[in-house]
Design an enzyme around this catalytic site. Structure first.
Site, PDB file in Angstrom:
ATOM      1  N   ASP A 151      -3.562   0.088  -3.349  1.00 14.33           N
ATOM      2  CA  ASP A 151      -4.503   0.248  -2.242  1.00 14.33           C
ATOM      3  C   ASP A 151      -5.837  -1.141  -3.049  1.00 14.33           C
ATOM      4  OD1 ASP A 151      -6.476  -0.506  -0.020  1.00 14.33           O
ATOM      5  OD2 ASP A 151      -6.584   1.793  -0.491  1.00 14.33           O
ATOM      6  N   VAL A 152      -5.584  -2.372  -2.446  1.00 13.38           N
ATOM      7  CA  VAL A 152      -6.677  -3.693  -2.908  1.00 13.38           C
ATOM      8  C   VAL A 152      -7.813  -3.484  -3.062  1.00 13.38           C
ATOM      9  CG1 VAL A 152      -4.718  -4.683  -2.717  1.00 13.38           C
ATOM     10  CG2 VAL A 152      -6.543  -4.930  -0.997  1.00 13.38           C
ATOM     11  N   LYS A 194     -12.626 -12.683   7.182  1.00 10.94           N
ATOM     12  CA  LYS A 194     -11.345 -13.898   6.529  1.00 10.94           C
ATOM     13  C   LYS A 194     -12.331 -14.712   6.659  1.00 10.94           C
ATOM     14  CE  LYS A 194      -7.489 -12.263   6.864  1.00 10.94           C
ATOM     15  NZ  LYS A 194      -6.459 -11.961   5.520  1.00 10.94           N
ATOM     16  N   TYR A 198     -12.704  -8.609  11.340  1.00 15.46           N
ATOM     17  CA  TYR A 198     -11.859  -9.734  11.232  1.00 15.46           C
ATOM     18  C   TYR A 198     -12.422 -11.097  10.376  1.00 15.46           C
ATOM     19  CZ  TYR A 198      -6.335 -11.532  10.703  1.00 15.46           C
ATOM     20  OH  TYR A 198      -5.354 -11.749  10.619  1.00 15.46           O
ATOM     21  N   SER A 199     -12.371 -11.357  11.792  1.00 18.34           N
ATOM     22  CA  SER A 199     -13.361 -12.856  11.476  1.00 18.34           C
ATOM     23  C   SER A 199     -14.157 -12.739  10.613  1.00 18.34           C
ATOM     24  CB  SER A 199     -13.914 -13.591  12.789  1.00 18.34           C
ATOM     25  OG  SER A 199     -13.124 -13.601  13.994  1.00 18.34           O
ATOM     26  N   ALA A 200     -15.139 -12.159  10.254  1.00 18.01           N
ATOM     27  CA  ALA A 200     -16.183 -11.695   9.007  1.00 18.01           C
ATOM     28  C   ALA A 200     -15.368 -11.916   7.733  1.00 18.01           C
ATOM     29  CB  ALA A 200     -17.479 -10.564   9.125  1.00 18.01           C
ATOM     30  N   ARG A 245       1.050  -0.901  -0.213  1.00 19.16           N
ATOM     31  CA  ARG A 245       0.184  -0.117  -0.100  1.00 19.16           C
ATOM     32  C   ARG A 245       1.476   1.383  -0.008  1.00 19.16           C
ATOM     33  NH1 ARG A 245      -3.302   0.004   4.970  1.00 19.16           N
ATOM     34  NH2 ARG A 245      -2.234  -0.322   5.292  1.00 19.16           N
ATOM     35  N   SER A 292      -7.164 -17.271   7.789  1.00 18.04           N
ATOM     36  CA  SER A 292      -6.809 -16.480   9.444  1.00 18.04           C
ATOM     37  C   SER A 292      -7.856 -17.721  10.400  1.00 18.04           C
ATOM     38  CB  SER A 292      -7.122 -15.592  10.287  1.00 18.04           C
ATOM     39  OG  SER A 292      -6.857 -15.311  11.306  1.00 18.04           O
TER      40      SER A 292
HETATM   41  P1  NDP Z   1       1.911  -7.373   8.131  1.00 11.72           P
HETATM   42  O1  NDP Z   1       0.801  -5.442   8.351  1.00 11.72           O
HETATM   43  O2  NDP Z   1       2.996  -7.352   8.711  1.00 11.72           O
HETATM   44  O3  NDP Z   1       1.949  -6.788   6.865  1.00 11.72           O
HETATM   45  C1  NDP Z   1       0.128  -6.297   5.407  1.00 11.72           C
HETATM   46  C2  NDP Z   1       1.446  -6.268   4.408  1.00 11.72           C
HETATM   47  O4  NDP Z   1      -0.156  -5.455   3.533  1.00 11.72           O
HETATM   48  C3  NDP Z   1       2.186  -5.225   3.854  1.00 11.72           C
HETATM   49  O5  NDP Z   1       2.574  -5.235   2.754  1.00 11.72           O
HETATM   50  C4  NDP Z   1       0.602  -3.825   3.221  1.00 11.72           C
HETATM   51  O6  NDP Z   1       0.876  -3.216   3.326  1.00 11.72           O
HETATM   52  C5  NDP Z   1      -0.038  -4.557   2.903  1.00 11.72           C
HETATM   53  N1  NDP Z   1      -1.148  -4.101   2.647  1.00 11.72           N
HETATM   54  C6  NDP Z   1      -1.938  -3.287   4.275  1.00 11.72           C
HETATM   55  N2  NDP Z   1      -3.376  -3.115   3.674  1.00 11.72           N
HETATM   56  C7  NDP Z   1      -3.454  -2.972   1.793  1.00 11.72           C
HETATM   57  C8  NDP Z   1      -4.282  -2.762   0.822  1.00 11.72           C
HETATM   58  N3  NDP Z   1      -4.837  -2.201   1.294  1.00 11.72           N
HETATM   59  N4  NDP Z   1      -3.795  -2.778  -0.229  1.00 11.72           N
HETATM   60  C9  NDP Z   1      -2.259  -3.200  -0.882  1.00 11.72           C
HETATM   61  N5  NDP Z   1      -1.242  -3.784   0.521  1.00 11.72           N
HETATM   62  C10 NDP Z   1      -1.731  -3.619   1.772  1.00 11.72           C
HETATM   63  O7  NDP Z   1       0.952  -8.405   7.899  1.00 11.72           O
HETATM   64  P2  NDP Z   1       1.494 -10.321   7.884  1.00 11.72           P
HETATM   65  O8  NDP Z   1       2.285 -10.152   7.488  1.00 11.72           O
HETATM   66  O9  NDP Z   1       1.097 -10.916   9.310  1.00 11.72           O
HETATM   67  O10 NDP Z   1      -0.660 -10.431   7.519  1.00 11.72           O
HETATM   68  C11 NDP Z   1      -0.362 -10.964   6.006  1.00 11.72           C
HETATM   69  C12 NDP Z   1      -1.974 -10.885   5.510  1.00 11.72           C
HETATM   70  O11 NDP Z   1      -1.754 -12.526   6.768  1.00 11.72           O
HETATM   71  C13 NDP Z   1      -3.233 -10.683   6.330  1.00 11.72           C
HETATM   72  O12 NDP Z   1      -3.650 -11.525   5.452  1.00 11.72           O
HETATM   73  C14 NDP Z   1      -3.080 -11.246   7.711  1.00 11.72           C
HETATM   74  O13 NDP Z   1      -4.633 -11.151   7.807  1.00 11.72           O
HETATM   75  C15 NDP Z   1      -2.539 -12.740   7.530  1.00 11.72           C
HETATM   76  N6  NDP Z   1      -2.466 -13.320   9.085  1.00 11.72           N
HETATM   77  C16 NDP Z   1      -1.638 -12.810   9.576  1.00 11.72           C
HETATM   78  C17 NDP Z   1      -1.965 -13.706  11.004  1.00 11.72           C
HETATM   79  C18 NDP Z   1      -0.544 -13.194  11.915  1.00 11.72           C
HETATM   80  O14 NDP Z   1      -0.805 -13.377  13.172  1.00 11.72           O
HETATM   81  N7  NDP Z   1       0.863 -12.085  11.417  1.00 11.72           N
HETATM   82  C19 NDP Z   1      -2.384 -14.684  11.113  1.00 11.72           C
HETATM   83  C20 NDP Z   1      -3.392 -14.704  10.298  1.00 11.72           C
HETATM   84  C21 NDP Z   1      -3.522 -14.547   9.160  1.00 11.72           C
HETATM   85  P3  NDP Z   1       2.512  -1.422   3.723  1.00 11.72           P
HETATM   86  O15 NDP Z   1       3.798  -2.115   4.719  1.00 11.72           O
HETATM   87  O16 NDP Z   1       2.176  -0.289   2.878  1.00 11.72           O
HETATM   88  O17 NDP Z   1       1.575  -0.575   4.457  1.00 11.72           O
END
Ligand code: NDP
Length: 245
Positions: free
Chosen positions: A65-66, A161, A157-159, A39, A144
């Site tokens: 932004d997705v 996912k 978040y649960s909704a 993002r 998740s």
């Molecule tokens: P982080 O917060 O470490 O990283 C999030 C990433 O998503 C970043 O690259 C961020 O970009 C990007 N991002 C956020 N919003 C947008 C958007 N609107 N458009 C484009 N990119 C976006 O998250 P995690 O690595 O922990 O999580 C990755 C995925 O795994 C998520 O879907 C999360 O819900 C899922 N997950 C994570 C868990 C955990 O314990 N960590 C557990 C279960 C699921 P930028 O750097 O530019 O902000």
């Protein structure tokens, strides 16, 4: 690696940090040119690009932004104009805005559900028909454990996912005959910035393995699902959580 797989680019949303960055590393190591979406954190994305390129991989940074339909459409149109196919899509971008349900305001609801669900729709839909025409594709959605079991303090978040899991199962059925697989990964607690404010001293003892997962452990599973070794797996939700659920 099959000819169709080896030729293709891989798009990873939310690839600048955490799990998405580890998935980019793993898919680049498998030989795929990477399209790295994020993002706004340009510095983090540049660091991922430099790391992968230092080992001989290719990375194109594509920030958008997705949840923004117009921005996503414009970015994908440009990417699809390139003749090299995008055969692998990892819908990983996600955010959490945790609070007890009465305290979840409209913005917290919208940003979480739109990033996950509108993000899935906006990014996946333009990429599906080219995969269908090519008779090869891999879509991996990062859901998740919260979308499987529900989690207090995470109704939004649960909704989101759980919705992503429903979309995974339905789209898998639509695309199975075309050799395009669609699966979800449901991680438990993975050590990234997303959980940096979580009360880990209370949570970790509840995990049978008594530790957090590492992004690399999720990335290995994503790379497997994206590979030719996973030809007969589709419509599945695969947990990776140290025994939590
Ligand atoms: P982080 O917060 O470490 O990283 C999030 C990433 O998503 C970043 O690259 C961020 O970009 C990007 N991002 C956020 N919003 C947008 C958007 N609107 N458009 C484009 N990119 C976006 O998250 P995690 O690595 O922990 O999580 C990755 C995925 O795994 C998520 O879907 C999360 O819900 C899922 N997950 C994570 C868990 C955990 O314990 N960590 C557990 C279960 C699921 P930028 O750097 O530019 O902000």
């Amino acid at each position: 690696m099959s000819e169709k797989n080896s030729a293709c680019r891989a798009l990873i949303t939310g690839g600048s940090r955490g799990i998405g960055a580890a998935i980019a590393d793993a898919l680049a190591a498998a030989g795929h040119p990477i399209i790295l979406n994020y993002r706004s954190n340009h510095a983090a994305a540049e660091a991922v690009k430099a790391r992968i390129e230092s080992t001989g991989g290719q990375v194109e940074l594509v920030p958008f932004d997705v949840a923004d339909a117009a921005a996503t459409s414009a970015a994908l149109e440009r990417l699809l104009a390139d003749q090299r196919p995008i055969g692998i899509l990892v819908n990983n971008a996600g955010v959490a805005r945790d609070a007890a349900f009465p305290l979840i305001n409209e913005e917290d609801w919208n940003v979480v559900t739109r990033t996950t669900l509108d993000g899935f729709y906006n990014v996946t839909r333009p990429l599906v028909m080219p995969m269908v025409r090519r008779r090869w594709g891999r879509i991996v959605n990062i859901a998740s454990v919260s979308g499987v079991t529900g989690n207090r303090g995470q109704v939004n978040y649960s909704a989101a996912k759980a919705g992503l899991i429903g979309a995974t199962r339905a789209l898998a059925q639509e695309l199975a005959k075309r050799n395009v697989t669609v699966n979800a990964i449901a991680p438990g607690l993975i050590e990234t910035e997303m959980i940096q404010n979580a009360p880990l001293e209370h949570i970790v003892p509840l995990i049978p393995m008594q530790r957090l997962g590492q992004p690399r452990e999720v990335a290995d599973l994503a790379a497997f699902l994206a590979s030719d070794r996973a030809t007969y797996i589709t419509g599945q939700v695969i947990g990776i959580n140290g025994g939590l659920a």
